[in-house]
Scaffold this motif. Structure first.
Motif, PDB file in Angstrom:
ATOM      1  N   GLY A 344      42.027  31.057  40.691  1.00 31.26           N
ATOM      2  CA  GLY A 344      41.981  29.614  40.515  1.00 31.26           C
ATOM      3  C   GLY A 344      42.157  28.871  41.820  1.00 31.26           C
ATOM      4  N   GLY A 345      42.727  27.670  41.733  1.00 30.99           N
ATOM      5  CA  GLY A 345      42.885  26.844  42.917  1.00 30.99           C
ATOM      6  C   GLY A 345      43.828  25.689  42.674  1.00 30.99           C
ATOM      7  N   ALA A 346      43.541  24.554  43.305  1.00 34.56           N
ATOM      8  CA  ALA A 346      44.431  23.394  43.221  1.00 34.56           C
ATOM      9  C   ALA A 346      44.584  22.879  41.792  1.00 34.56           C
ATOM     10  CB  ALA A 346      43.906  22.284  44.133  1.00 34.56           C
ATOM     11  N   GLN A 347      43.582  23.140  40.942  1.00 31.85           N
ATOM     12  CA  GLN A 347      43.635  22.653  39.558  1.00 31.85           C
ATOM     13  C   GLN A 347      44.458  23.569  38.657  1.00 31.85           C
ATOM     14  OE1 GLN A 347      42.285  19.665  39.475  1.00 31.85           O
ATOM     15  NE2 GLN A 347      41.690  20.121  41.607  1.00 31.85           N
ATOM     16  N   GLY A 348      44.901  24.715  39.197  1.00 31.83           N
ATOM     17  CA  GLY A 348      45.706  25.640  38.412  1.00 31.83           C
ATOM     18  C   GLY A 348      45.221  27.074  38.546  1.00 31.83           C
ATOM     19  N   PHE A 349      46.065  28.012  38.145  1.00 36.65           N
ATOM     20  CA  PHE A 349      45.761  29.432  38.261  1.00 36.65           C
ATOM     21  C   PHE A 349      45.919  30.132  36.924  1.00 36.65           C
ATOM     22  CE2 PHE A 349      46.717  28.396  42.676  1.00 36.65           C
ATOM     23  CZ  PHE A 349      45.788  29.149  43.373  1.00 36.65           C
ATOM     24  N   GLU A 350      45.199  31.241  36.788  1.00 34.41           N
ATOM     25  CA  GLU A 350      45.393  32.169  35.694  1.00 34.41           C
ATOM     26  C   GLU A 350      45.411  33.575  36.283  1.00 34.41           C
ATOM     27  OE1 GLU A 350      41.240  32.989  33.634  1.00 34.41           O
ATOM     28  OE2 GLU A 350      41.558  30.817  33.862  1.00 34.41           O
ATOM     29  N   VAL A 351      45.661  34.575  35.439  1.00 33.91           N
ATOM     30  CA  VAL A 351      45.732  35.951  35.928  1.00 33.91           C
ATOM     31  C   VAL A 351      44.320  36.492  36.148  1.00 33.91           C
ATOM     32  CG1 VAL A 351      46.505  38.300  35.423  1.00 33.91           C
ATOM     33  CG2 VAL A 351      47.918  36.344  34.746  1.00 33.91           C
ATOM     34  N   TYR A 352      44.115  37.102  37.315  1.00 31.61           N
ATOM     35  CA  TYR A 352      42.856  37.780  37.620  1.00 31.61           C
ATOM     36  C   TYR A 352      42.894  39.137  36.934  1.00 31.61           C
ATOM     37  CZ  TYR A 352      38.946  39.334  40.657  1.00 31.61           C
ATOM     38  OH  TYR A 352      37.742  39.779  41.153  1.00 31.61           O
ATOM     39  N   ALA A 353      42.148  39.296  35.846  1.00 30.17           N
ATOM     40  CA  ALA A 353      42.181  40.527  35.056  1.00 30.17           C
ATOM     41  C   ALA A 353      41.875  41.732  35.933  1.00 30.17           C
ATOM     42  CB  ALA A 353      41.183  40.438  33.909  1.00 30.17           C
ATOM     43  N   ILE A 354      42.683  42.782  35.803  1.00 30.20           N
ATOM     44  CA  ILE A 354      42.576  43.932  36.694  1.00 30.20           C
ATOM     45  C   ILE A 354      41.232  44.634  36.555  1.00 30.20           C
ATOM     46  CG2 ILE A 354      43.656  45.567  35.083  1.00 30.20           C
ATOM     47  CD1 ILE A 354      44.349  45.442  38.864  1.00 30.20           C
ATOM     48  N   ASN A 355      40.668  44.670  35.353  1.00 26.50           N
ATOM     49  CA  ASN A 355      39.363  45.327  35.191  1.00 26.50           C
ATOM     50  C   ASN A 355      38.260  44.552  35.897  1.00 26.50           C
ATOM     51  OD1 ASN A 355      39.781  43.318  33.118  1.00 26.50           O
ATOM     52  ND2 ASN A 355      37.900  44.041  32.133  1.00 26.50           N
ATOM     53  N   LYS A 356      38.363  43.218  35.897  1.00 28.05           N
ATOM     54  CA  LYS A 356      37.393  42.397  36.618  1.00 28.05           C
ATOM     55  C   LYS A 356      37.538  42.579  38.122  1.00 28.05           C
ATOM     56  CE  LYS A 356      35.531  40.346  33.040  1.00 28.05           C
ATOM     57  NZ  LYS A 356      34.103  40.576  32.674  1.00 28.05           N
ATOM     58  N   MET A 357      38.777  42.674  38.572  1.00 22.73           N
ATOM     59  CA  MET A 357      39.011  42.897  39.992  1.00 22.73           C
ATOM     60  C   MET A 357      38.421  44.238  40.426  1.00 22.73           C
ATOM     61  SD  MET A 357      41.201  44.672  42.226  1.00 22.73           S
ATOM     62  CE  MET A 357      40.844  44.568  43.963  1.00 22.73           C
ATOM     63  N   PHE A 358      38.577  45.280  39.587  1.00 24.13           N
ATOM     64  CA  PHE A 358      38.033  46.601  39.906  1.00 24.13           C
ATOM     65  C   PHE A 358      36.507  46.565  39.988  1.00 24.13           C
ATOM     66  CE2 PHE A 358      41.706  49.523  38.302  1.00 24.13           C
ATOM     67  CZ  PHE A 358      42.517  49.016  39.304  1.00 24.13           C
ATOM     68  N   GLU A 359      35.865  45.823  39.107  1.00 24.08           N
ATOM     69  CA  GLU A 359      34.409  45.717  39.141  1.00 24.08           C
ATOM     70  C   GLU A 359      33.933  45.137  40.472  1.00 24.08           C
ATOM     71  OE1 GLU A 359      33.134  43.412  35.814  1.00 24.08           O
ATOM     72  OE2 GLU A 359      33.875  44.842  34.315  1.00 24.08           O
ATOM     73  N   THR A 360      34.630  44.104  40.933  1.00 21.37           N
ATOM     74  CA  THR A 360      34.276  43.495  42.224  1.00 21.37           C
ATOM     75  C   THR A 360      34.537  44.456  43.373  1.00 21.37           C
ATOM     76  OG1 THR A 360      34.779  41.283  41.380  1.00 21.37           O
ATOM     77  CG2 THR A 360      34.734  41.558  43.770  1.00 21.37           C
ATOM     78  N   ALA A 361      35.691  45.126  43.347  1.00 18.48           N
ATOM     79  CA  ALA A 361      36.062  46.040  44.434  1.00 18.48           C
ATOM     80  C   ALA A 361      35.048  47.172  44.587  1.00 18.48           C
ATOM     81  CB  ALA A 361      37.453  46.605  44.186  1.00 18.48           C
ATOM     82  N   GLU A 362      34.543  47.695  43.481  1.00 20.88           N
ATOM     83  CA  GLU A 362      33.547  48.759  43.551  1.00 20.88           C
ATOM     84  C   GLU A 362      32.309  48.297  44.311  1.00 20.88           C
ATOM     85  OE1 GLU A 362      32.715  50.025  39.597  1.00 20.88           O
ATOM     86  OE2 GLU A 362      34.700  50.961  39.296  1.00 20.88           O
TER      87      GLU A 362
END
Length: 394
Positions: A344-362
C-alpha cells in the motif's frame, strides 16, 4: 584454520537489513564484509548466525577456529592483532568481542557472552557497523580501502577514448565498457568491475564503485560515496548510496544517503528526501527498541530491505525505513516506517500475501541470469514473515 564470521547484537540493531543475512554479508565499500576478510586472510569463510539463516549461510567448524565479529571491517592493525591470538584467547575493544580462537569442542558451544580464559584489549580504531546508517556513513572510507586492496600491483584495463577521466585513481577491469562519460577521481577513486556498462552522457564523481554485470543508464549523475552492487541497473541522480545487488533504480529521480538491499526496485521518478525542512536531526525506526531513534545525522534518506519495491512517483520522507518484501505505491508520502510484507501507501496498508510475493520473486529471480527462487530462499522469507507479524496490525 576455519574463519567463522559471527553475529553479535548488531544483527538486531541493523534490522531490517539483516533479516535476510548475517551481518558479514552486508556490502560496504566495494566488497561485502565477508569478502574483505577472505581477501585479507586469503582463506575462505563461513558464518555463525541465527538458526533460520544457517540453512543458507552454514557454519563450518574445524580443529582450529578463528571467530571474527562480522560487523567489523578488516584493516592492517586488526589483522596484526588477530594473527597473534593463541588458542583460547579473545580480542576485545571495551566490551565488544572482536575475535576469539577456539578448538573444535569450544567452537561448537560458541557464545559471544562467554568468559574467555585470556582477553587481549585492542587499543586501535576501526570501522564497525551497528546501525543501518553506518553503511552509507562509512562507505567512503571502505571504498578507498577496498580500491587499494583490489587494485594493488595491477594495471587498469583501457576504456574508450570518448570518455574523460580526471585524476589518476581510476581502475577498470577487463570487460568494463564506458562511452562519452566523465569520471572525476579528485575526491575519491572510481572502480568499474568486469562486464559493467556506463552508458553515454553519465557523470560520476568518486568515490564510486560498480560491481560485475551492472549498468548505469544514459545521463545519470552520481556523486560519492556510492556503490552499485552486482547485477543492478541505475539511472537518475544518486548521492552517497549503497545498492547491494540484483536491484534496479533505472529511471530519473533522486536517491541520497540511502541503503537499498537486494532484489529491490525503485519506480520511475521516485525520490527520497535526505534533509528535513527544519534541518533538524533525522530519526529512524529501530527494530531493537520498536521506536524511532535519533541518528544524530542531518542527512539521512531511505533504508530499504531485500525484495522491497515502490511504484512510479513514490515520495519517501527523510529517514524512511522500508521492510523486507514491502510494496509501496500511490500518491502522497507513506509513513516513515513501512513494515515488512506491507502492501500500500499513504492511503493505508494491508498484508502482502506471501504466495503473491513468491510469484513475483520467481519472476524477478529469472530476470537476473535465470536464477532460481528455490526452497531455501522461500523458507527464509516464510520465517521472516512470521517474525515480523507484530508490525502488520493495520
Amino acid at each position: 584454520m576455519a574463519i567463522i564470521l559471527f553475529d553479535d547484537n548488531a544483527h538486531q540493531t541493523l534490522l531490517p537489513l539483516t533479516y535476510t543475512r548475517p551481518v558479514a554479508d552486508l556490502r560496504i565499500g566495494i566488497l561485502t564484509i565477508a569478502e574483505k576478510w577472505t581477501k585479507y586472510l586469503n582463506k575462505d569463510h563461513s558464518f555463525h548466525t541465527l538458526d533460520y539463516l544457517q540453512a543458507k549461510f552454514p557454519v563450518k567448524i574445524e580443529e582450529d577456529n578463528l571467530f571474527i565479529n562480522g560487523a567489523v571491517c578488516p584493516d592492517e592493525g586488526l589483522l596484526e592483532a588477530i594473527d597473534k591470538l593463541q588458542m583460547g584467547q579473545a580480542l576485545k575493544y571495551n566490551d565488544q568481542l572482536l575475535a576469539v580462537r577456539l578448538n573444535q569442542t569450544d567452537a561448537g558451544n560458541f557464545d559471544t557472552q562467554a568468559n574467555f580464559s585470556t582477553v587481549v584489549n585492542y587499543p586501535g580504531l576501526f570501522v564497525s557497523l551497528f546501525y543501518p546508517e553506518d553503511i552509507f556513513r562509512n562507505n567512503d572510507a571502505e571504498l578507498r580501502k577496498d580500491f587499494a586492496l583490489i587494485t594493488k600491483g595491477r594495471t587498469s584495463a583501457t576504456i574508450s577514448t570518448t570518455n574523460t577521466i580526471i585524476g589518476s585513481d581510476f581502475f577498470a577491469e577487463e570487460g568494463a565498457v564506458a562511452e562519452c562519460s566523465t569520471f572525476n577521481t579528485t575526491n575519491g577513486p572510481i572502480y568499474l568491475a568486469g562486464n559493467t556498462e556506463i552508458w553515454e552522457g553519465t557523470h560520476i564523481r568518486g568515490a564510486f564503485a560498480i560491481c560485475e554485470h551492472s549498468q548505469v543508464k544514459m545521463g545519470a549523475k552520481i556523486y560519492g560515496a556510492t556503490t552499485i552492487g552486482p547485477y543492478s541497473r541505475v539511472g537518475g541522480e544518486i548521492n552517497n548510496a549503497v545498492i547491494w545487488g540484483y536491484s534496479s533504480k533505472g529511471h530519473e529521480g533522486y536517491l541520497g544517503n540511502s541503503v537499498l538491499g537486494e532484489w529491490c526496485n525503485i519506480g520511475a521518478d521516485s525520490n527520497n528526501s535526505n534533509l528535513k525542512n527544519n534541518y533538524s536531526n533525522v530519526r529512524l525506526w529501530d527494530y531493537s527498541t520498536q521506536c524511532f531513534r535519533n541518528t544524530g545525522l542531518q542527512f539521512c534518506g531511505l533504508i530499504m530491505a531485500d525484495h522491497a519495491k515502490c511504484g512510479i512517483n513514490t515520495m519517501f520522507n527523510t529517514g524512511t525505513v522500508v521492510g523486507v518484501s514491502a510494496n509501496v505505491f500511490g500518491s502522497g508520502f507513506p509513513r516513515h516506517f513501512v513494515p515488512d510484507f506491507a502492501w500500500g501507501g499513504a492511503q493505508g496498508f494491508e498484508v502482502y500475501a506471501i504466495n503473491k510475493m513468491f510469484e513475483t520473486a520467481e519472476k524477478v529471480f529469472d530476470r537476473r541470469d535465470h536464477r532460481v527462487f528455490g526452497e531455501t530462499e522461500q523458507n527464509l522469507l516464510l520465517k521472516i514473515f512470521e517474525l515480523t507479524e507484530e508490525y502488520r496490525r493495520f
